[in-house]
Design a protein around this motif. Structure first.
Motif, PDB file in Angstrom:
ATOM      1  N   ASP A 108      -6.553  32.746  24.445  1.00 21.95           N
ATOM      2  CA  ASP A 108      -7.231  34.028  24.636  1.00 21.95           C
ATOM      3  C   ASP A 108      -8.370  33.950  25.649  1.00 21.95           C
ATOM      4  N   PHE A 109      -8.633  32.753  26.143  1.00 21.42           N
ATOM      5  CA  PHE A 109      -9.753  32.542  27.065  1.00 21.42           C
ATOM      6  C   PHE A 109      -9.391  33.055  28.449  1.00 21.42           C
ATOM      7  N   ASN A 110     -10.134  34.071  28.890  1.00 19.29           N
ATOM      8  CA  ASN A 110      -9.960  34.610  30.236  1.00 19.29           C
ATOM      9  C   ASN A 110     -11.280  34.438  30.979  1.00 19.29           C
ATOM     10  N   PRO A 111     -11.407  33.351  31.726  1.00 18.36           N
ATOM     11  CA  PRO A 111     -12.693  33.045  32.374  1.00 18.36           C
ATOM     12  C   PRO A 111     -13.001  33.856  33.623  1.00 18.36           C
TER      13      PRO A 111
ATOM     14  N   PHE B 144     -20.609  21.838  22.574  1.00 19.14           N
ATOM     15  CA  PHE B 144     -20.943  23.256  22.553  1.00 19.14           C
ATOM     16  C   PHE B 144     -22.215  23.502  21.745  1.00 19.14           C
ATOM     17  N   TRP B 145     -22.920  24.564  22.103  1.00 19.44           N
ATOM     18  CA  TRP B 145     -24.137  24.925  21.397  1.00 19.44           C
ATOM     19  C   TRP B 145     -23.842  25.175  19.918  1.00 19.44           C
TER      20      TRP B 145
ATOM     21  N   VAL C 284     -18.565  24.200  29.658  1.00 19.77           N
ATOM     22  CA  VAL C 284     -19.273  24.280  28.380  1.00 19.77           C
ATOM     23  C   VAL C 284     -20.311  25.406  28.439  1.00 19.77           C
ATOM     24  N   ALA C 285     -21.055  25.488  29.514  1.00 24.92           N
ATOM     25  CA  ALA C 285     -22.062  26.549  29.664  1.00 24.92           C
ATOM     26  C   ALA C 285     -21.394  27.920  29.675  1.00 24.92           C
ATOM     27  N   CYS C 286     -20.266  28.032  30.339  1.00 24.13           N
ATOM     28  CA  CYS C 286     -19.528  29.294  30.399  1.00 24.13           C
ATOM     29  C   CYS C 286     -19.050  29.700  29.009  1.00 24.13           C
ATOM     30  N   VAL C 287     -18.458  28.774  28.290  1.00 27.55           N
ATOM     31  CA  VAL C 287     -17.962  29.059  26.937  1.00 27.55           C
ATOM     32  C   VAL C 287     -19.124  29.383  26.004  1.00 27.55           C
ATOM     33  N   ASP C 288     -20.218  28.625  26.108  1.00 29.46           N
ATOM     34  CA  ASP C 288     -21.400  28.910  25.285  1.00 29.46           C
ATOM     35  C   ASP C 288     -21.897  30.330  25.522  1.00 29.46           C
ATOM     36  N   ARG C 289     -21.898  30.735  26.768  1.00 29.33           N
ATOM     37  CA  ARG C 289     -22.385  32.077  27.118  1.00 29.33           C
ATOM     38  C   ARG C 289     -21.469  33.155  26.533  1.00 29.33           C
TER      39      ARG C 289
ATOM     40  N   ILE D 273     -19.735  34.284  18.177  1.00 29.90           N
ATOM     41  CA  ILE D 273     -18.715  33.467  17.521  1.00 29.90           C
ATOM     42  C   ILE D 273     -18.936  31.998  17.870  1.00 29.90           C
ATOM     43  N   ASP D 274     -18.339  31.129  17.076  1.00 31.95           N
ATOM     44  CA  ASP D 274     -18.368  29.699  17.374  1.00 31.95           C
ATOM     45  C   ASP D 274     -17.290  29.388  18.404  1.00 31.95           C
ATOM     46  N   ALA D 275     -17.443  28.268  19.080  1.00 30.44           N
ATOM     47  CA  ALA D 275     -16.483  27.870  20.111  1.00 30.44           C
ATOM     48  C   ALA D 275     -15.338  27.041  19.529  1.00 30.44           C
ATOM     49  N   THR D 276     -15.029  27.243  18.254  1.00 27.82           N
ATOM     50  CA  THR D 276     -13.956  26.485  17.622  1.00 27.82           C
ATOM     51  C   THR D 276     -12.588  27.035  18.041  1.00 27.82           C
TER      52      THR D 276
END
Length: 130
Positions: A26-29, A91-92, A3-8, A15-18
């Motif tokens: 598309d998420f490449n962590p 998410f934030w 969650v912290a990673c996505v929020d960042r 953008i929103d985390a929707t």
């Protein structure tokens, strides 16, 4: 830590985390995992599945948040207690939508006139001394 990673990431991209605005596919962590050791051993696919799960949870919570009263004491509302327990998974952007909505709902319009308050110092001192 996901969650912290996505929020960042979402904060940097504004953008929103929707699911629609931040699709799990598309998420490449990889470039971000150095900051999150608890999830750095997960594969991208595992993190994408977890992200989708979190996004679905946040979608459900979004509809609930406006109906909950977080001022009640713990144990008074099982639903409120459950959402409180899930707060690290929210998410934030989900929290911020509710916050901004509450601020907008309580904002005074520019045309409204504030009332006046008159304070009588002598009378208040008398009451204070009693």
């Amino acid at each position: 830590q996901l969650v912290a990673c996505v929020d960042r990431i979402c904060d940097k991209k504004s953008i929103d985390a929707t699911i629609k605005k931040f699709p799990p596919n598309d998420f490449n962590p990889t470039p971000h995992l150095i900051h999150y050791p608890d999830i750095e051993n997960c594969t991208t696919t595992q993190l994408q599945i977890r992200l989708l799960t979190l996004q679905l949870l946040n979608r459900s919570v979004t509809n609930l948040l406006p109906m909950l009263d977080f001022s009640v004491k713990q144990g008074m509302s099982r639903l409120t207690d459950t959402v409180r327990a899930l707060r690290t998974l929210i998410f934030w952007s989900t929290k911020n939508k509710l916050w901004m909505s509450a601020l907008q709902d309580t904002q005074a319009s520019g045309h409204s006139r504030m009332g006046t308050v008159q304070i009588n110092r002598f009378r208040s001192n008398r009451l204070k001394s009693q």
